[in-house]
Design a protein around this motif. Structure first.
Motif, short mmCIF file in Angstrom:
data_model
loop_
_atom_site.label_atom_id
_atom_site.label_comp_id
_atom_site.label_asym_id
_atom_site.label_seq_id
_atom_site.Cartn_x
_atom_site.Cartn_y
_atom_site.Cartn_z
N ALA A 1 0.85 -1.19 0.00
CA ALA A 1 0.00 0.00 0.00
C ALA A 1 0.88 1.24 0.00
N ALA A 2 0.41 2.25 -0.68
CA ALA A 2 1.10 3.53 -0.71
C ALA A 2 0.07 4.64 -0.61
N VAL A 3 0.36 5.62 0.25
CA VAL A 3 -0.46 6.82 0.38
C VAL A 3 0.49 8.00 0.24
N ASN A 4 0.35 8.77 -0.82
CA ASN A 4 1.25 9.89 -1.08
C ASN A 4 0.44 11.18 -1.19
N LEU A 5 0.90 12.20 -0.47
CA LEU A 5 0.23 13.50 -0.45
C LEU A 5 1.19 14.57 -0.97
N ASP A 6 0.68 15.44 -1.83
CA ASP A 6 1.47 16.54 -2.37
C ASP A 6 0.67 17.83 -2.24
N TYR A 7 1.34 18.88 -1.82
CA TYR A 7 0.69 20.20 -1.76
C TYR A 7 1.58 21.21 -2.45
N ARG A 8 1.01 21.90 -3.44
CA ARG A 8 1.75 22.90 -4.19
C ARG A 8 0.96 24.21 -4.18
N PRO A 9 1.30 25.10 -3.24
CA PRO A 9 0.57 26.37 -3.18
C PRO A 9 0.80 27.25 -4.40
N ASP A 10 1.96 27.10 -5.02
CA ASP A 10 2.26 27.82 -6.25
C ASP A 10 3.37 27.08 -6.98
N PHE A 11 3.79 27.61 -8.10
CA PHE A 11 4.77 26.93 -8.93
C PHE A 11 6.12 26.81 -8.25
N ASP A 12 6.42 27.73 -7.32
CA ASP A 12 7.75 27.79 -6.72
C ASP A 12 7.89 26.99 -5.43
N ASN A 13 6.82 26.45 -4.92
CA ASN A 13 6.86 25.75 -3.63
C ASN A 13 6.05 24.47 -3.70
N GLN A 14 6.59 23.44 -3.09
CA GLN A 14 5.85 22.19 -2.99
C GLN A 14 6.26 21.43 -1.74
N TYR A 15 5.30 20.70 -1.18
CA TYR A 15 5.51 19.89 0.01
C TYR A 15 4.96 18.50 -0.27
N TYR A 16 5.54 17.49 0.34
CA TYR A 16 5.08 16.13 0.06
C TYR A 16 5.23 15.23 1.26
N LEU A 17 4.42 14.21 1.28
CA LEU A 17 4.52 13.10 2.23
C LEU A 17 4.41 11.82 1.42
N ARG A 18 5.44 10.99 1.47
CA ARG A 18 5.46 9.73 0.73
C ARG A 18 5.47 8.56 1.72
N THR A 19 4.60 7.61 1.50
CA THR A 19 4.56 6.42 2.34
C THR A 19 4.50 5.18 1.46
N LEU A 20 5.10 4.13 1.93
CA LEU A 20 5.01 2.84 1.24
C LEU A 20 5.13 1.73 2.28
N TYR A 21 4.19 0.82 2.23
CA TYR A 21 4.21 -0.33 3.14
C TYR A 21 4.11 -1.59 2.30
N SER A 22 4.95 -2.55 2.63
CA SER A 22 4.93 -3.83 1.93
C SER A 22 5.08 -4.96 2.95
N ARG A 23 4.22 -5.95 2.80
CA ARG A 23 4.27 -7.13 3.66
C ARG A 23 4.34 -8.36 2.76
N PHE A 24 5.38 -9.16 2.97
CA PHE A 24 5.64 -10.33 2.14
C PHE A 24 5.75 -11.53 3.07
N SER A 25 4.82 -12.46 2.94
CA SER A 25 4.87 -13.67 3.77
C SER A 25 5.20 -14.87 2.89
N ASP A 26 5.98 -15.77 3.44
CA ASP A 26 6.45 -16.95 2.72
C ASP A 26 6.19 -18.17 3.60
#
Length: 902
Positions: free
Chosen positions: A326-351
């Motif tokens: 699962a991935a939930v990614n948030l981006d906020y760009r108030p204008d062309f010159d500024n941007q903020y982000y939150l990147r998440t990634l979760y992976s579960r692998f069972s064998d």
């Protein structure tokens, strides 16, 4: 400290540091999209002709020029697969000109050619490769969807110079130009990813489902603003962002896969959603991207192994692997010159693995058979969180990121049973890849065996890293040429722990008959396997009778304490680099400084068995060690544009790789035995396996030369040469002759060995024809030299896992209704390890895969994948191909699915 000065690098830095920036007079910013503004194009070349200024569009298709003198200029935009765009612009003093630019077609339906279909992935990847400052290969999300690849590792195997190491037929680790995966760097959204597995640094990329990936980049020649621990290269995994797409988008995929060998059918579901929310102003936008993936696969393998002399083992595997991502990614760009982000990634692998094995030891009247089981459930998890921002402040650009990553491998309740039988009539001639075994009727009855040993394990490995990085750049003028000065730093703190709890039971089995666990014979395709063992019955027996079994206390303590340790690592990095365009030449040069503080804590564990003094005990003593080291590493990348179609590259870089944690950990496992000999005298034998916290890191000097020809349409013809000279190569050696180990008969320890070298050429050809035909071919031809010491003997060999020949061939066809691909991947034989006085070799591997899609419309399609069409086995041998070391079959896998996109 390793410090090589080059006149060119110093000259570039000196000139950049003394260069004067021009006053801000105006700026240009824009975005490259399709007509419907549903797709953004990354990697397009954007150039202001009169000023000889150029840049490259980012993931969201955006670009920017700062400090432009007022005046009229010609803007040129080039993107493979589309017509060259030429536009006249007017820059005014103190103003920022905004441009939204739409790609035009080359006489074809651009929406079909670029936005939708298998050519979309190739166009995007080749444009990013073409405009890159350094040598890299790219796999886009569209390209990943065109192959039957289950994970990130398998998606990467199609690139030049890359190969994969497989487990149960699935790709796991990625090798770049044959270099050990432990010497590569893996990042997710710019964050270093710790390894879930105990003792290693390499990240098994099969834990990351392909559906969560927006793109993959493999950098083979690093720049100073990249981590230096990348002797093989750096693999960057990019997860989905809302700004990768225009407006709202969604996707859903439903699939069923069938494994021919085990006759198992498995389900798969994946989906994604993105949305751009207007916060009140056309540039004030908030982006949300969600992606999920679930795959529950049942399959298995049939295996037969030998030691090449007097032992053969049959193995039957039943495997169930579940991937949840699962991935939930948030981006906020108030204008062309500024941007903020939150990147998440979760992976579960069972064998979930149940292995049944029969081991035959051939020794005339002393021959015996061991029938054993392995019942193991393992879970690997990766969590990556990163938050940051980017800001354009006039001619300054600043980016920062705070990250947290955690990986773990949990192996609870692993259960092993071993049954021994003697006096049977068994024979084998050991001939050929699949040795045949003859055994009498008595050997086929579990009731004729005795329980030899039961083992139970509860192991946990955890790896955690926190990091912060800051990058600052400024556009300047250098003797009339466009240039950029960039500097920054990064801090990483990491802790890796391995906690082993091993319980060995070797007694109180008198009332236990293995016959009570008899199950039907497994459907093993390599011969007669004999009776099976009931998994549920064995587990139930252990749970009910564990307290009554006799624990081998000393052996359990030795194994558990010896395999448990903790390592910590603090890394501080700072860099200074410059980039300058001199007509058609781009120079990127600088230095990176990395300082490492390493510490490790474990135990010195000694098993003492002394008949003379009637002593039998385990002695535990804490062992801690610390080591600090630093490196100043130069980097030079040259890119020369002979014409719009022909590009040359040269790179000289220095990189490092820190030793594997299991090699540098503070642990000692010592066995000391005092027994009376035939002369009535007592003799003591001592053997040890120890880590080496004093190991020096690998250090590599790297040279890359490449030429790339882009014919104008979607395609490239390229050739390159690479050379790596690696110091402090780590090898295993018997160090008992050293004073520190006086009195020991054998001490196996990792040590820094002699220099290793690898060199080779990479060839690639990709071409999309107007009639829908697609051809892609690449080959890497390499040669390596390494020195290994074992049992006092010096071996000159190739690098382990280094294949002289690696290649891929893809034939495809596409029109508005169909997309078809047939792919062949080839990996020549390679040295795996030295086993005694024999070389264990991995045989060449050729695998044929097919992928077909039928487009119902632009939103829906059906697909069919066939994996391992030629039913290629996995084969290892000793010295000669006729001497089996391991032969394993996986069968074919077929996938049928439906995909919908909005």
């Amino acid at each position: 400290m390793k410090f090589h000065k080059t006149r060119l690098t110093l000259a570039c830095l000196s000139a950049l540091l003394t260069g004067q920036a021009v006053a801000d007079e105006g700026a240009l910013q824009g975005r490259l999209t399709d007509k419907q503004q549903k797709a953004y194009f990354e990697g397009a070349s954007v150039r202001i002709k009169e000023l000889n200024l150029s840049t490259v569009t980012r993931r969201d298709g955006s670009f920017r020029f700062n400090t432009l003198p007022a005046g009229s200029y010609t803007l040129e935009i080039r993107y493979l697969g589309a017509d060259k765009i030429v536009r006249q612009i007017q820059i005014k003093e103190g103003e920022t000109l905004e441009q939204r630019i739409v790609l035009e077609s080359e006489g074809q339906d651009l929406e079909y050619l670029i936005v939708y279909g298998q050519r979309a992935g190739q166009a995007g990847a080749l444009n990013m490769q073409r405009t890159a400052d350094n040598l890299k290969s790219v796999v886009s999300a569209d390209a990943i969807g065109q192959f039957p690849d289950q994970n990130a590792a398998e998606a990467l195997q199609r690139l030049p110079g890359l190969s994969i190491e497989r487990d149960q037929g699935e790709g796991r680790f990625v090798g770049i130009r044959g270099i050990d995966p432990n010497l590569n760097n893996v990042t997710i959204n710019g964050m270093n990813i710790p390894s879930p597995e105990a003792g290693v640094r390499s990240v098994a990329l099969d834990v990351i489902p392909a559906e969560l990936i927006e793109g993959l980049e493999v950098t083979k020649a690093v720049t100073p603003d990249m981590d230096a621990d990348a002797i093989g290269g750096t693999v960057e995994v990019k997860s989905l962002s809302a700004f990768d797409r225009g407006g709202r988008s969604a996707s859903l995929t439903v699939q069923a896969s069938h494994n021919e060998l085990r006759s198992k059918t498995s389900p798969k579901l994946s989906g994604s959603f993105t949305e751009l929310l207007d916060m009140g102003d056309k540039e004030d936008v908030f982006g949300v991207a969600l992606a999920v993936s679930w795959f529950d696969r049942e399959f298995g393998s049939d295996n037969i192994e030998s030691n090449g002399d007097d032992e053969i083992e049959q193995r039957y595997y039943g495997v169930a692997r579940e991937r949840i991502g699962a991935a939930v990614n948030l981006d906020y760009r108030p204008d062309f010159d500024n941007q903020y982000y939150l990147r998440t990634l979760y992976s579960r692998f069972s064998d979930d693995e149940y292995r049944q094995a029969n081991t035959f030891v051939f020794d005339d009247e002393e021959s015996e058979i061991e029938r054993g089981t392995k019942d193991r459930y393992e879970v690997q998890e990766i969590l990556s969180l990163s938050a940051g921002g980017e800001h354009q402040l006039d001619s300054w650009h600043m980016g920062y990121q705070l990250g947290y990553a955690q990986s773990s491998e949990d192996e609870p309740d692993a259960l092993y049973y071993s049954f021994i039988g003697e006096g049977f009539d068994i024979s084998s001639d050991f001939a050929g890849p699949i040795p045949t075994i003859t055994q009498d009727t008595a050997a086929m009855d579990l009731a004729n065996y005795e329980v030899d040993e039961v083992a139970f394990e509860d192991n946990l490995s955890e790896d955690e890293e926190i990091s912060f990085k800051l990058d600052i750049s400024r556009d300047i003028k250098l003797v009339g040429h466009s240039a950029q000065l960039k500097f920054g730093g990064k801090y990483r703190t990491r802790e890796k722990t391995t906690d082993a709890n091993i319980f060995i039971y070797d007694g109180d089995f008198d009332e236990l008959s293995p016959g009570q666990f008899t199950a039907s014979s497994p459907d093993w395709g390599l011969g007669n396997f004999g009776p099976g063992a009931d998994r549920g019955g064995l587990r139930q027996h252990f749970n009910l009778n564990r307290s009554n079994l006799e624990l081998a206390v000393l052996d359990s303590e030795l194994e558990s304490n010896g395999a448990s340790y903790r390592s910590e690592e603090d890394i501080f990095a700072a860099y200074l680099m410059g980039k300058v365009d001199i007509d058609s030449l781009r120079i990127v040069a600088g230095y990176r400084y990395e300082s490492t503080d390493f510490s490790t804590a474990g135990q010195r564990v000694e098993l003492v068995e002394d008949e003379q003094n009637d002593v039998e005990e385990v002695i535990n003593a804490p062992w801690t060690s610390e080591k600090d080291y630093s490196h100043l590493l130069p980097s030079l990348n040259l890119r020369y544009e002979f014409s719009e179609k022909l590009i040359g590259r040269f790179a000289y870089t220095q990189t490092i790789a820190r030793p594997k944690f299991e090699d540098s950990a503070a642990f000692q496992i010592i066995e000391s035995s005092t027994e009376e000999n035939d002369d009535g005298e007592f003799e003591t034998e001592r053997e040890a396996e120890v880590g080496n916290p004093e190991l020096e890191p690998f250090e590599s000097d790297n040279i890359d030369v490449a030429i790339e020809y882009y014919p104008g349409s979607i395609g490239v013809l390229s050739a390159g040469y690479f050379h790596k000279s690696i110091d402090n190569f780590v090898i295993l050696a018997d160090v008992s002759e050293l004073d520190a180990w006086k009195g020991f008969d054998e001490v196996i320890q990792p040590i820094n060995g002699e220099r290793a070298k690898v060199q080779g050429v990479e060839l690639s050809w990709v071409k999309s024809f107007d009639n829908g035909l697609l051809i892609a071919a690449n080959a890497t031809l390499s040669d390596s030299e390494a020195v290994t010491f074992l049992d006092g003997e010096r071996f000159e060999t190739s690098l382990p896992n280094q294949s002289d020949k690696v290649g891929n061939l893809t034939l495809g066809y596409e029109d508005h209704a169909w997309s078809l691909r047939l792919t062949l991947s080839h990996k020549s034989e390679n040295l795996e390890e030295i086993d005694g006085d024999m070389l264990r070799m991995e045989d060449s591997h050729q695998q044929l895969d097919f992928s077909g899609k039928y487009y119902i419309n632009q939103q829906m399609h059906l697909y069919f994948n066939a994996i391992n069409l030629n039913d290629e086995p996995y084969y290892h041998y000793f010295d000669s191909r006729t001497v089996n070391a391991q032969y394993e079959e996986y069968g074919r896998t077929f996938e049928l699915g439906f995909s919908w996109t909005l």
